[in-house]
Scaffold this motif. Structure first.
Motif, mmCIF file in Angstrom:
data_model
loop_
_atom_site.group_PDB
_atom_site.id
_atom_site.type_symbol
_atom_site.label_atom_id
_atom_site.label_comp_id
_atom_site.label_asym_id
_atom_site.label_seq_id
_atom_site.Cartn_x
_atom_site.Cartn_y
_atom_site.Cartn_z
ATOM 1 N N THR A 144 32.753 52.841 37.676
ATOM 2 C CA THR A 144 31.841 53.704 38.450
ATOM 3 C C THR A 144 32.348 53.895 39.880
ATOM 4 O OG1 THR A 144 30.570 51.735 39.044
ATOM 5 C CG2 THR A 144 29.797 52.991 37.141
ATOM 6 N N GLY A 145 33.551 53.428 40.166
ATOM 7 C CA GLY A 145 34.080 53.462 41.529
ATOM 8 C C GLY A 145 34.746 54.790 41.884
ATOM 9 N N ASP A 146 35.227 54.846 43.111
ATOM 10 C CA ASP A 146 35.814 56.065 43.665
ATOM 11 C C ASP A 146 37.115 56.467 42.952
ATOM 12 O OD1 ASP A 146 36.008 57.993 45.966
ATOM 13 O OD2 ASP A 146 37.881 56.894 46.233
ATOM 14 N N LEU A 147 37.962 55.488 42.702
ATOM 15 C CA LEU A 147 39.252 55.802 42.063
ATOM 16 C C LEU A 147 39.038 56.327 40.644
ATOM 17 C CD1 LEU A 147 42.377 55.573 42.475
ATOM 18 C CD2 LEU A 147 42.233 53.436 41.206
ATOM 19 N N ARG A 193 37.698 59.977 40.896
ATOM 20 C CA ARG A 193 38.579 61.038 41.407
ATOM 21 C C ARG A 193 39.893 61.143 40.647
ATOM 22 N NH1 ARG A 193 40.641 60.973 46.070
ATOM 23 N NH2 ARG A 193 40.432 58.737 46.432
ATOM 24 N N ILE A 222 31.371 41.095 36.807
ATOM 25 C CA ILE A 222 32.662 40.410 36.713
ATOM 26 C C ILE A 222 32.509 38.897 36.863
ATOM 27 C CG2 ILE A 222 34.815 40.078 38.021
ATOM 28 C CD1 ILE A 222 34.707 43.141 38.553
ATOM 29 N N VAL A 234 39.190 47.567 40.868
ATOM 30 C CA VAL A 234 38.155 46.855 41.654
ATOM 31 C C VAL A 234 38.785 46.297 42.927
ATOM 32 C CG1 VAL A 234 36.647 46.198 39.748
ATOM 33 C CG2 VAL A 234 38.632 44.786 40.279
ATOM 34 N N LYS A 279 47.051 48.810 44.107
ATOM 35 C CA LYS A 279 47.366 48.302 45.438
ATOM 36 C C LYS A 279 46.071 48.058 46.199
ATOM 37 C CE LYS A 279 47.624 51.929 48.721
ATOM 38 N NZ LYS A 279 48.189 52.611 49.796
HETATM 39 P P1 NAD Z 1 35.010 51.285 44.860
HETATM 40 O O1 NAD Z 1 34.399 50.364 45.844
HETATM 41 O O2 NAD Z 1 34.646 52.729 44.914
HETATM 42 O O3 NAD Z 1 34.590 50.788 43.391
HETATM 43 C C1 NAD Z 1 34.499 49.445 43.060
HETATM 44 C C2 NAD Z 1 34.028 49.292 41.616
HETATM 45 O O4 NAD Z 1 33.908 47.891 41.385
HETATM 46 C C3 NAD Z 1 32.681 49.909 41.292
HETATM 47 O O5 NAD Z 1 32.767 50.519 40.021
HETATM 48 C C4 NAD Z 1 31.738 48.708 41.198
HETATM 49 O O6 NAD Z 1 30.673 48.885 40.252
HETATM 50 C C5 NAD Z 1 32.678 47.638 40.699
HETATM 51 N N1 NAD Z 1 32.209 46.289 41.013
HETATM 52 C C6 NAD Z 1 32.000 45.733 42.234
HETATM 53 N N2 NAD Z 1 31.516 44.479 42.084
HETATM 54 C C7 NAD Z 1 31.430 44.250 40.753
HETATM 55 C C8 NAD Z 1 30.996 43.159 39.960
HETATM 56 N N3 NAD Z 1 30.565 42.009 40.491
HETATM 57 N N4 NAD Z 1 31.030 43.287 38.620
HETATM 58 C C9 NAD Z 1 31.455 44.415 38.049
HETATM 59 N N5 NAD Z 1 31.920 45.491 38.735
HETATM 60 C C10 NAD Z 1 31.865 45.403 40.072
HETATM 61 O O7 NAD Z 1 36.556 51.051 44.908
HETATM 62 P P2 NAD Z 1 37.733 52.116 44.589
HETATM 63 O O8 NAD Z 1 37.957 52.965 45.772
HETATM 64 O O9 NAD Z 1 37.470 52.774 43.283
HETATM 65 O O10 NAD Z 1 39.015 51.160 44.491
HETATM 66 C C11 NAD Z 1 39.294 50.362 43.374
HETATM 67 C C12 NAD Z 1 40.664 49.720 43.550
HETATM 68 O O11 NAD Z 1 41.643 50.726 43.617
HETATM 69 C C13 NAD Z 1 40.825 48.896 44.836
HETATM 70 O O12 NAD Z 1 41.692 47.828 44.579
HETATM 71 C C14 NAD Z 1 41.492 49.864 45.784
HETATM 72 O O13 NAD Z 1 42.258 49.201 46.753
HETATM 73 C C15 NAD Z 1 42.376 50.615 44.825
HETATM 74 N N6 NAD Z 1 42.759 51.942 45.283
HETATM 75 C C16 NAD Z 1 41.814 52.918 45.444
HETATM 76 C C17 NAD Z 1 42.198 54.184 45.856
HETATM 77 C C18 NAD Z 1 41.183 55.311 45.994
HETATM 78 O O14 NAD Z 1 41.614 56.431 46.214
HETATM 79 N N7 NAD Z 1 39.902 55.051 45.873
HETATM 80 C C19 NAD Z 1 43.552 54.452 46.113
HETATM 81 C C20 NAD Z 1 44.485 53.435 45.939
HETATM 82 C C21 NAD Z 1 44.074 52.194 45.521
#
Ligand code: NAD
Length: 493
Positions: free
Chosen positions: A14-17, A20, A90, A122, A152
């Motif tokens: 459900t996160g940003d990555l 998108r 988690i 995550v 990363k």
């Molecule tokens: P985010 O904060 O948007 O999403 C985090 C996700 O983790 C959510 O789905 C949330 O529900 C889940 N989560 C948090 N705590 C939890 C728990 N206790 N149990 C289960 N799920 C849990 O983060 P993001 O931006 O999607 O980034 C994810 C990873 O990708 C990170 O390591 C980030 O560094 C990396 N990353 C992201 C991008 C980007 O464009 N967003 C780019 C490069 C790297």
């Protein structure tokens, strides 16, 4: 390509990555018929969704973020049926048992132990728990079939990267671990190897004999946006140089592998990182420039300075711009400066490699009318995607006047709708091909290269923090870094 039935498990579904990049990538692979016939995507997250609600959320995001919005209702329906949302914690072992049920049910439906791709999308602080629980529950125990993708940042410095690798290696085999650097999935970056090693004409010139200097630029026009809090603990050196720029450096500088085979290619890259000369603390100010953006104008809009951004410490010492000079101590590159720079809130978004060749060795055309400009090879990675070779040519006319001209290969003309980096990398991971992913030794070497700089910038006294106006190409000190050697940044024009 893999036809093996596969369960894809997205921690952080459900996160940003995921929203998108990951779901759009899986969907485009599905439409283009790259996905295995039988697969399921288990999206794990802490939010509460019904299955219909989650699928509607994915569809909404596809409309906004997918490169391709040309699909039928039927295609979407058959893709959406493969997505299951799983409320997941988690930190709770029961969640992993529940996940086990879903994975086993898929195995039963496919009548075999299916492949499993675990995407750890995550925060880094969760990697520990996920890895240990996956190991404990045996969900990723099949070395041939089970793969783990790690995002990363791979650590915060060398010591934490070593600790992270140790943790991963305690729970999985190295060949199961796929450390993603999305830059390596870009068409134009992959093409660097094809350009160099599938042609006769460039590689003989690719050394200190003919090359004067190399420049790698990754400039972003955006500032820190809503990620100020995260960025202020990271900075351009960690966030960009340690991974993307050093990986591009490897592609440009590595020797040819005997075969296009993952281990051989990764060996050659690791050799380059080992050969990068480490900068002594007292030389850091001579080899590096760090800076922060101050207020300025980007595309006609006023932009506030870095220290005024939400989430950023008003006295922050985090750099939003780095320029630096590296040398590679091997016979091919002895004496050739590799300049790198990266920054936020810069004049343009631009990633490129510029290879500057030496001055023409004869004086034939050095006269009152002419003065040949050295050849230049530009590899534009994004947003332009092309390769440009500049060379001197006779200007049409009665006299012998010369002009620089360009030969261009443009990716957009050939493939305006080429796959996104995440599509390439996901299909490789599904396929068990780790060529474009980073091995533990590469990650540790890359941290080692910047270790003294990190220390000096945090505690030392040699390096001032320069400033540059948002919307510019960086501080004057970055230009001086090159002009001291009679060079200048070439990708700004
Ligand atoms: P985010 O904060 O948007 O999403 C985090 C996700 O983790 C959510 O789905 C949330 O529900 C889940 N989560 C948090 N705590 C939890 C728990 N206790 N149990 C289960 N799920 C849990 O983060 P993001 O931006 O999607 O980034 C994810 C990873 O990708 C990170 O390591 C980030 O560094 C990396 N990353 C992201 C991008 C980007 O464009 N967003 C780019 C490069 C790297």
């Amino acid at each position: 390509r893999t036809t093996a039935p596969t369960s894809i498990v997205v921690f952080g579904g459900t996160g940003d990555l995921a929203k998108r990049k990951l779901f759009p990538a899986f969907f485009n692979l599905f439409i283009d018929e790259w996905m295995p016939k039988q697969f399921q995507i288990l999206a794990l997250g802490r939010k509460q969704y019904t299955q219909e609600g989650f699928r509607a959320y994915v569809l909404e995001n596809l409309k906004e973020f997918s490169r391709n919005n040309n699909y039928t209702e039927e295609q979407w329906m058959s893709f959406s049926e493969k997505i299951t949302f799983l409320n997941f914690d988690i930190t709770d072992e029961n969640s992993f048992l529940n996940l086990n049920d879903k994975l086993t049910a898929f195995d039963v439906a496919c009548n075999k132990r299916t492949n499993r791709l675990f995407y750890l999308s995550v925060a880094p602080s969760f990697i520990d728990k996920v890895s240990v629980n996956l190991h404990k529950t045996g969900l990723a125990s099949n070395i041939e079939k089970d793969r783990i993708i790690i995002e990363k940042p791979f650590g915060y410095d060398k010591a934490s990267a070593i600790a992270l690798n140790k943790l991963l290696n305690e729970n999985f085999k190295e060949e199961q671990i796929y450390r993603i650097d999305h830059y390596l999935g870009k068409e134009t970056v992959q093409n660097i190897l094809a350009f160099r090693f599938a042609n006769t004409v460039f590689e003989p010139l690719w050394s200190n004999r003919h090359i004067e200097s190399v420049q790698i630029t990754v400039a972003e026009q955006v500032g820190v946006e809503d990620r100020g809090g995260y960025y202020d603990h990271s900075g351009a050196l960690r966030d960009m140089i340690q991974n993307h720029l050093l990986q591009i450096l490897c592609m440009v500088a590595m020797d040819a592998p005997v075969e296009f085979e993952s281990a051989l290619i990764r060996d050659k890259k690791a050799e380059i990182l080992k050969a990068v000369r480490r900068i002594k603390p007292e030389d850091i100010n001579h080899y590096t420039v760090r800076a922060q953006y101050t207020e300025g104008v980007i595309k006609g809009d006023a932009k506030q300075g870095y220290r005024q951004e939400p989430g950023v410490d008003p006295n922050s010492n985090t750099e939003t711009f780095v320029a630096m000079k590296f040398y590679i101590d091997n016979p091919r590159w002895q004496g050739v400066p590799f300049y790198m720079r990266t920054g936020k809130s810069m004049e343009q978004k631009k990633s490129s490699v510029v290879v500057n060749f030496k001055d023409v060795p004869n004086k034939t055309f050095v006269n009152g009318r002419n003065n040949p400009v050295p050849n230049q090879l530009t590899i534009n990675i994004q947003p332009e995607m092309d390769i440009r070779l500049s060379f001197m040519a006779k200007k049409p006319g009665l006299d012998m006047t010369l002009n620089p001209v360009e030969m261009v290969f443009d990716y957009f003309e050939c493939a305006p709708d080429s796959p996104e980096a995440y599509e390439t990398l996901l299909i490789d991971a599904l396929d068990g091909d780790s060529t474009l992913f980073m091995r533990s030794d590469q990650v540790e070497e890359a941290w080692d290269i910047i270790a003294t700089i990190q220390e000096e910038w945090e505690n030392g006294t040699y390096s001032p923090m320069h400033t540059y106006a948002a919307g510019s190409w960086g501080p004057a000190a970055a230009d001086e870094l090159l002009s001291r050697q009679g060079h200048r940044w070439l990708s700004t024009t």
